[in-house]
Design a protein around this motif. Sequence first.
Motif, PDB file in Angstrom:
ATOM      1  N   TYR A 260       0.826  -1.212   0.000  1.00  0.00           N
ATOM      2  CA  TYR A 260       0.000   0.000   0.000  1.00  0.00           C
ATOM      3  C   TYR A 260       0.863   1.266   0.000  1.00  0.00           C
ATOM      4  O   TYR A 260       0.565   2.247   0.684  1.00  0.00           O
ATOM      5  CB  TYR A 260      -0.997  -0.020   1.167  1.00  0.00           C
ATOM      6  N   GLY A 261       1.941   1.205  -0.755  1.00  0.00           N
ATOM      7  CA  GLY A 261       2.802   2.357  -0.933  1.00  0.00           C
ATOM      8  C   GLY A 261       3.718   2.676   0.230  1.00  0.00           C
ATOM      9  O   GLY A 261       4.405   3.701   0.221  1.00  0.00           O
ATOM     10  N   LEU A 262       3.772   1.803   1.225  1.00  0.00           N
ATOM     11  CA  LEU A 262       4.565   2.046   2.425  1.00  0.00           C
ATOM     12  C   LEU A 262       5.575   0.923   2.632  1.00  0.00           C
ATOM     13  O   LEU A 262       5.220  -0.256   2.540  1.00  0.00           O
ATOM     14  CB  LEU A 262       3.662   2.139   3.658  1.00  0.00           C
ATOM     15  N   PRO A 263       6.830   1.255   2.935  1.00  0.00           N
ATOM     16  CA  PRO A 263       7.803   0.208   3.243  1.00  0.00           C
ATOM     17  C   PRO A 263       7.454  -0.480   4.556  1.00  0.00           C
ATOM     18  O   PRO A 263       7.081   0.186   5.534  1.00  0.00           O
ATOM     19  CB  PRO A 263       9.132   0.960   3.338  1.00  0.00           C
ATOM     20  N   THR A 264       7.578  -1.796   4.582  1.00  0.00           N
ATOM     21  CA  THR A 264       7.321  -2.536   5.827  1.00  0.00           C
ATOM     22  C   THR A 264       8.489  -2.432   6.794  1.00  0.00           C
ATOM     23  O   THR A 264       8.350  -2.811   7.959  1.00  0.00           O
ATOM     24  CB  THR A 264       7.033  -4.013   5.530  1.00  0.00           C
ATOM     25  N   VAL A 265       9.632  -1.938   6.355  1.00  0.00           N
ATOM     26  CA  VAL A 265      10.860  -1.714   7.138  1.00  0.00           C
ATOM     27  C   VAL A 265      11.560  -3.025   7.472  1.00  0.00           C
ATOM     28  O   VAL A 265      12.752  -3.179   7.208  1.00  0.00           O
ATOM     29  CB  VAL A 265      10.606  -0.885   8.414  1.00  0.00           C
ATOM     30  N   LEU A 266      10.849  -3.969   8.079  1.00  0.00           N
ATOM     31  CA  LEU A 266      11.422  -5.288   8.355  1.00  0.00           C
ATOM     32  C   LEU A 266      10.625  -6.354   7.609  1.00  0.00           C
ATOM     33  O   LEU A 266       9.555  -6.094   7.043  1.00  0.00           O
ATOM     34  CB  LEU A 266      11.434  -5.565   9.858  1.00  0.00           C
ATOM     35  N   ASN A 267      11.152  -7.574   7.657  1.00  0.00           N
ATOM     36  CA  ASN A 267      10.580  -8.678   6.894  1.00  0.00           C
ATOM     37  C   ASN A 267       9.564  -9.438   7.734  1.00  0.00           C
ATOM     38  O   ASN A 267       9.918 -10.076   8.723  1.00  0.00           O
ATOM     39  CB  ASN A 267      11.712  -9.614   6.449  1.00  0.00           C
ATOM     40  N   PHE A 268       8.306  -9.385   7.356  1.00  0.00           N
ATOM     41  CA  PHE A 268       7.242 -10.116   8.043  1.00  0.00           C
ATOM     42  C   PHE A 268       7.012 -11.504   7.440  1.00  0.00           C
ATOM     43  O   PHE A 268       6.180 -12.253   7.924  1.00  0.00           O
ATOM     44  CB  PHE A 268       5.925  -9.328   7.960  1.00  0.00           C
ATOM     45  N   TYR A 269       7.725 -11.854   6.387  1.00  0.00           N
ATOM     46  CA  TYR A 269       7.401 -13.046   5.607  1.00  0.00           C
ATOM     47  C   TYR A 269       7.771 -14.354   6.283  1.00  0.00           C
ATOM     48  O   TYR A 269       7.352 -15.416   5.830  1.00  0.00           O
ATOM     49  CB  TYR A 269       8.094 -12.988   4.242  1.00  0.00           C
ATOM     50  N   GLU A 270       8.567 -14.325   7.329  1.00  0.00           N
ATOM     51  CA  GLU A 270       8.952 -15.567   7.998  1.00  0.00           C
ATOM     52  C   GLU A 270       7.736 -16.303   8.545  1.00  0.00           C
ATOM     53  O   GLU A 270       7.782 -17.492   8.792  1.00  0.00           O
ATOM     54  CB  GLU A 270       9.916 -15.256   9.149  1.00  0.00           C
ATOM     55  N   HIS A 271       6.644 -15.597   8.740  1.00  0.00           N
ATOM     56  CA  HIS A 271       5.499 -16.165   9.456  1.00  0.00           C
ATOM     57  C   HIS A 271       4.256 -16.344   8.588  1.00  0.00           C
ATOM     58  O   HIS A 271       3.297 -16.965   9.020  1.00  0.00           O
ATOM     59  CB  HIS A 271       5.157 -15.281  10.661  1.00  0.00           C
ATOM     60  N   SER A 272       4.251 -15.785   7.398  1.00  0.00           N
ATOM     61  CA  SER A 272       3.031 -15.802   6.604  1.00  0.00           C
ATOM     62  C   SER A 272       3.353 -15.390   5.178  1.00  0.00           C
ATOM     63  O   SER A 272       4.378 -14.780   4.903  1.00  0.00           O
ATOM     64  CB  SER A 272       2.009 -14.823   7.209  1.00  0.00           C
ATOM     65  N   ASP A 273       2.460 -15.734   4.271  1.00  0.00           N
ATOM     66  CA  ASP A 273       2.582 -15.231   2.899  1.00  0.00           C
ATOM     67  C   ASP A 273       2.117 -13.790   2.787  1.00  0.00           C
ATOM     68  O   ASP A 273       2.361 -13.136   1.777  1.00  0.00           O
ATOM     69  CB  ASP A 273       1.756 -16.112   1.948  1.00  0.00           C
ATOM     70  N   ASP A 274       1.428 -13.285   3.814  1.00  0.00           N
ATOM     71  CA  ASP A 274       0.961 -11.902   3.792  1.00  0.00           C
ATOM     72  C   ASP A 274       2.132 -10.957   4.062  1.00  0.00           C
ATOM     73  O   ASP A 274       3.018 -11.266   4.857  1.00  0.00           O
ATOM     74  CB  ASP A 274      -0.127 -11.705   4.851  1.00  0.00           C
ATOM     75  N   PRO A 275       2.161  -9.796   3.423  1.00  0.00           N
ATOM     76  CA  PRO A 275       3.308  -8.900   3.543  1.00  0.00           C
ATOM     77  C   PRO A 275       3.412  -8.147   4.861  1.00  0.00           C
ATOM     78  O   PRO A 275       4.382  -7.434   5.086  1.00  0.00           O
ATOM     79  CB  PRO A 275       3.121  -7.901   2.390  1.00  0.00           C
ATOM     80  N   THR A 276       2.430  -8.258   5.723  1.00  0.00           N
ATOM     81  CA  THR A 276       2.502  -7.598   7.027  1.00  0.00           C
ATOM     82  C   THR A 276       1.855  -8.503   8.062  1.00  0.00           C
ATOM     83  O   THR A 276       1.228  -9.506   7.727  1.00  0.00           O
ATOM     84  CB  THR A 276       1.810  -6.223   6.981  1.00  0.00           C
ATOM     85  N   GLY A 277       2.016  -8.147   9.329  1.00  0.00           N
ATOM     86  CA  GLY A 277       1.525  -9.003  10.402  1.00  0.00           C
ATOM     87  C   GLY A 277       0.310  -8.444  11.096  1.00  0.00           C
ATOM     88  O   GLY A 277      -0.132  -7.323  10.816  1.00  0.00           O
ATOM     89  N   PRO A 278      -0.245  -9.192  12.049  1.00  0.00           N
ATOM     90  CA  PRO A 278      -1.323  -8.668  12.889  1.00  0.00           C
ATOM     91  C   PRO A 278      -0.787  -7.503  13.711  1.00  0.00           C
ATOM     92  O   PRO A 278       0.406  -7.437  14.036  1.00  0.00           O
ATOM     93  CB  PRO A 278      -1.703  -9.862  13.769  1.00  0.00           C
ATOM     94  N   LEU A 279      -1.664  -6.581  14.097  1.00  0.00           N
ATOM     95  CA  LEU A 279      -1.188  -5.341  14.708  1.00  0.00           C
ATOM     96  C   LEU A 279      -0.668  -5.512  16.129  1.00  0.00           C
ATOM     97  O   LEU A 279       0.019  -4.618  16.636  1.00  0.00           O
ATOM     98  CB  LEU A 279      -2.272  -4.269  14.669  1.00  0.00           C
TER      99      LEU A 279
END
Length: 450
Positions: A260-279
């Motif tokens: 959504y146009g924003l860098p995730t800064v760190l890698n959330f992919y270790e836990h899911s195929d989704d590009p970000t995690g639960p809040l």
Amino acid sequence: MKNILIPLLVITIGFWGCNAPKKPSPEIAGQEEQALEDSLLNLVQYQTFRYFWDGAEPSSGMARERIHLDNVYPQDDRDIVTLGGSGFGVMAILVGVERGFISREQALLRLQQIVDYLGRADRFRGAWPHWLDGPTGKVKPFSTKDDGGDLVETAFMIEGLLTVAEYFKNGNEAEQKLVSDIQQLWQEVDWQWYTKGEDVLYWHWSPDYGWEMNFPVGGYNECMIMYILAAASPTHGVEPAVYDKGWALDGAIAKDTVYYGLPTVLNFYEHSDDPTGPLFWAHYSYLGLNPKGLKDKYGDYWQLNVNHALIHYKYAVDNPKHYAGYGEKQWGFTSSYSMNGYAGHRPGEMDLGVISPTAALSSFPYTPKESMQFLKYLYLVADSLVGEYGPYDAYSQEHHWYLPRYLAIDQGPIPVMIENYRSGLLWKLFMQNTDVQNGLAKLGFNYPGE
């Protein structure tokens, strides 16, 4: 105890009523809007604080794992107390003092009860289990092999206790004794033991199953505070290699993406195929750890958390699955109840049409405007979703579903993170702890005030 309900009603009626003789000036309207928002913040902090005060398990003073106002419980677990949720709860008690809900003396008595209980309860090389049986202090297995030390839940409790110790450290004799007792519990956690001699921290150890759960904690998630405390320990501290190789995966944690146009800064992919995690990943470690200006060689933790919350907001506005209700006033996804039990809600594959109020409300420091829109929706439009201890755990307009139920780990971050937004109280306390400062320096962090 301050009566915050009457001012809220008066302000709400005055602001939203249709009988005003004339339209107020912009200045007056702005003052009324601010008063309304302050009253709503007071109210939600008061209600969620009460989960940990009036709703506590009486033998321990600790937070019950769950409170169901419909009195339907799984396996009749009404007396189970949770370590992590109680860690959040002791910080909520400090909010209660600062906001005038209880006195300092009342808080001291409850915190003495909790700390005394924790000293007698089952521990495993200094680490508490995920769950305890409230009346006895004996371990209550979270699952078959999860019947021993839980280092992550222990870290959440220590985070809260160190914050409490800073609050009372210059107090009277009884308060000084509380601080001393907390320091002893902190020093008895054997963080080194939970490495198994490797450059990584393991989540669990069981007296019956040893290391069979085999959960080395690495890659970005909610557990950052565990690694910082492990490095900070004055008695059983781990070396920086445990953080760099175990948590940061030899630098792979910094492989971010754009969503959504924003860098995730760190890698959330270790836990899911989704590009970000639960809040909740942006909340649990940061109830005490102040992300403002906090940086290490892997990332900027303020940008990380602000972007994380904004991605959730933008996803809800975009609403790619066309779920009912999603938008500017209804957003935020995290692990919570759902129509089918507990689920790890997040943008993407794990979006089930469920909104968890703690997600947006605990993100107030990161997204104050967007979080306030959601708070107003809950209390001024959809108040059927709010009960005795604040907003219910989760709801779905898409599936016409909600239950009057609460979870400690979801209610706890709400009053604490809102207070950090309003005054920075818990951040100031935790970050002034000398051991914490030593741990951050040991791991190469930069933060304001260094």
